[in-house]
Design an enzyme around this catalytic site. Structure first.
Site, PDB file in Angstrom:
ATOM      1  N   ASP A   1      -1.269  -2.475  -9.562  1.00  0.00           N
ATOM      2  CA  ASP A   1      -2.867  -2.393  -9.675  1.00  0.00           C
ATOM      3  C   ASP A   1      -3.561  -0.193  -9.825  1.00  0.00           C
ATOM      4  OD1 ASP A   1      -2.726  -4.868  -8.826  1.00  0.00           O
ATOM      5  OD2 ASP A   1      -3.716  -4.048  -6.569  1.00  0.00           O
TER       6      ASP A   1
ATOM      7  N   LYS B   1       0.905  -1.089  -0.326  1.00  0.00           N
ATOM      8  CA  LYS B   1      -0.006  -0.059  -0.113  1.00  0.00           C
ATOM      9  C   LYS B   1       0.672   1.647   0.019  1.00  0.00           C
ATOM     10  CE  LYS B   1      -3.384  -3.179   0.528  1.00  0.00           C
ATOM     11  NZ  LYS B   1      -3.491  -4.044   0.749  1.00  0.00           N
TER      12      LYS B   1
ATOM     13  N   ARG C   1     -10.505  -6.274 -12.986  1.00  0.00           N
ATOM     14  CA  ARG C   1     -11.649  -6.890 -11.855  1.00  0.00           C
ATOM     15  C   ARG C   1     -12.762  -5.772 -11.633  1.00  0.00           C
ATOM     16  NH1 ARG C   1      -6.348  -7.260  -8.399  1.00  0.00           N
ATOM     17  NH2 ARG C   1      -6.527  -5.201  -9.086  1.00  0.00           N
TER      18      ARG C   1
ATOM     19  N   LYS D   1      -7.713   1.626   4.405  1.00  0.00           N
ATOM     20  CA  LYS D   1      -8.188  -0.389   4.111  1.00  0.00           C
ATOM     21  C   LYS D   1      -7.342  -0.056   5.161  1.00  0.00           C
ATOM     22  CE  LYS D   1      -6.038   0.851  -0.450  1.00  0.00           C
ATOM     23  NZ  LYS D   1      -6.043   0.449  -1.272  1.00  0.00           N
TER      24      LYS D   1
ATOM     25  N   ARG E   1     -16.138  -3.285  -4.267  1.00  0.00           N
ATOM     26  CA  ARG E   1     -14.319  -4.437  -4.589  1.00  0.00           C
ATOM     27  C   ARG E   1     -14.497  -4.718  -5.864  1.00  0.00           C
ATOM     28  NH1 ARG E   1     -13.905  -7.139   1.261  1.00  0.00           N
ATOM     29  NH2 ARG E   1     -16.215  -7.445  -0.069  1.00  0.00           N
TER      30      ARG E   1
ATOM     31  N   ARG F   1      -5.155  -5.009 -12.722  1.00  0.00           N
ATOM     32  CA  ARG F   1      -3.628  -5.227 -12.706  1.00  0.00           C
ATOM     33  C   ARG F   1      -2.907  -5.585 -14.080  1.00  0.00           C
ATOM     34  NH1 ARG F   1      -2.191  -9.027  -8.822  1.00  0.00           N
ATOM     35  NH2 ARG F   1      -3.031  -7.489  -7.411  1.00  0.00           N
TER      36      ARG F   1
ATOM     37  N   GLU G   1      -2.043   0.039  -5.420  1.00  0.00           N
ATOM     38  CA  GLU G   1      -1.064  -0.660  -4.864  1.00  0.00           C
ATOM     39  C   GLU G   1      -0.083  -1.183  -6.005  1.00  0.00           C
ATOM     40  OE1 GLU G   1      -3.025  -3.618  -2.681  1.00  0.00           O
ATOM     41  OE2 GLU G   1      -4.459  -2.359  -1.672  1.00  0.00           O
TER      42      GLU G   1
ATOM     43  N   ASN H   1       1.806  -4.311  -6.163  1.00  0.00           N
ATOM     44  CA  ASN H   1       2.327  -5.863  -5.100  1.00  0.00           C
ATOM     45  C   ASN H   1       2.960  -6.237  -5.951  1.00  0.00           C
ATOM     46  OD1 ASN H   1      -0.813  -6.517  -4.707  1.00  0.00           O
ATOM     47  ND2 ASN H   1      -0.914  -5.388  -6.287  1.00  0.00           N
TER      48      ASN H   1
END
Length: 313
Positions: free
Chosen positions: A274, A126, A226, A161, A234, A211, A282, A284
């Site tokens: 993301d 994050k 997504r 979050k 979400r 992604r 984000e 990852n």
């Protein structure tokens, strides 16, 4: 050239092979004739400062009724292994941090670890995105409930979050004036013991949380959008989102280019960005996913591209 490839992952017996990116990597390594070795967190150790692991020979196959076979476990120095795929899922807790310290010892002894263990430790998924302020939406990270409430009031609508979650767990969408805001903050902050992150709500989430996968800083030309379903905001696949492959936009490529040099510098060889709308949300680095979905939709072999890059070095 045959290599020894060890994987550190969550229990292989519990994965869903149709969606599991680590499994895609293992299948590709097997196709190339590499010797596979398996370990979980409890299999790492330090002996007189040297990284060891209890390793089991592993075979894999594309069969949902029986996708793996494990041989007899034996303790070995990780210096004897060519490559370790560090693919343990979050949370990035104290035990995860200790794992990276053991793997860093293995790396110093000549084992190639993907991704770099120091960067796994340093690059919170994050917070790392905040290193690229030109790419992100307005964001606040704080333990102070008052500051977070002011952020929501300023922007009208925000997403809250935790810093250590995955798969959409613990994420809240909140509007200014929402009577549940205090309860959300109590849950996330735990009496100011934990940081929470607040991001301005990006309405383009309805078109998908994209992604984007990068290998040695080079983006795969397609992203997996997504897309939230029903009344869920979400897009995470684990939260019921639908995955739809799409070509990268010019903005997606620009974001990837902004981030790529730092990824390469830090030894982050396989990374998932993301992106919602025009904004990076984000980065990852622990166990990025979506290989299998993109491979299936576009007939590509992302794990193959990754092993091409690994073998080239």
């Amino acid at each position: 050239m045959s290599l020894s490839v060890a994987v550190l992952m969550d229990p292989i017996r519990a994965i869903k092979i149709a969606k599991d990116s680590t499994f895609a990597m293992l299948l590709e390594a097997s196709r190339r004739g590499h010797a596979l070795l398996y370990m979980e967190q409890g299999d790492l150790a330090l002996r007189n400062g040297e990284a060891w692991a209890r390793l089991r020979p592993l075979t894999v196959k594309e069969d949902p009724t029986g996708w793996f076979t494990l041989g007899e476990a034996a303790w070995r120095p990780l210096a004897e292994v060519d490559i370790v795929l560090a693919r343990k899922d979050p949370p990035v807790d104290a035990q995860f941090i200790y794992d990276t310290m053991v793997l860093e010892r293995a790396q110093r002894a000549g084992c190639k670890v993907v991704n770099d263990p120091r960067s796994l430790r340093d690059c919170n998924e994050k917070l790392f995105a905040l290193d690229f302020p030109q790419c992100i939406a307005p964001t606040l990270v704080s333990r102070d409930a008052g500051e977070l409430r002011r952020f929501v009031a300023e922007h009208g609508e925000a997403v809250l979050k935790p810093l250590d979650g995955m798969g959409g767990r613990g994420i809240f969408r909140v509007r200014h004036g929402d009577s549940n805001l205090n309860s959300m903050l109590e849950t996330l902050l735990d009496g100011a013991h934990h940081f929470a992150i607040a991001q301005k709500y990006i309405p383009e989430i309805t078109a998908g949380d994209k992604r984007i996968l990068l290998i040695d800083g080079e983006p795969v030309p397609y992203a997996l959008a997504r897309i939230p379903q029903g009344d869920e905001f979400r897009g995470n696949l684990a939260a019921g989102g639908r995955g739809e492959g799409i070509p990268l936009s010019d903005r997606d490529r620009w974001i990837a280019a902004q981030v790529a040099p730092e990824l390469v510098r830090r030894g982050l060889r396989f990374v998932g960005l993301d992106v919602i709308g025009d904004y990076l949300t984000e980065i990852n680095v622990t166990s990025p996913t979506c290989i299998r979905e993109l491979d299936a939709q576009f007939g590509i072999n992302i794990a193959g591209l990754m092993f091409d890059a690994i073998e080239a070095r």
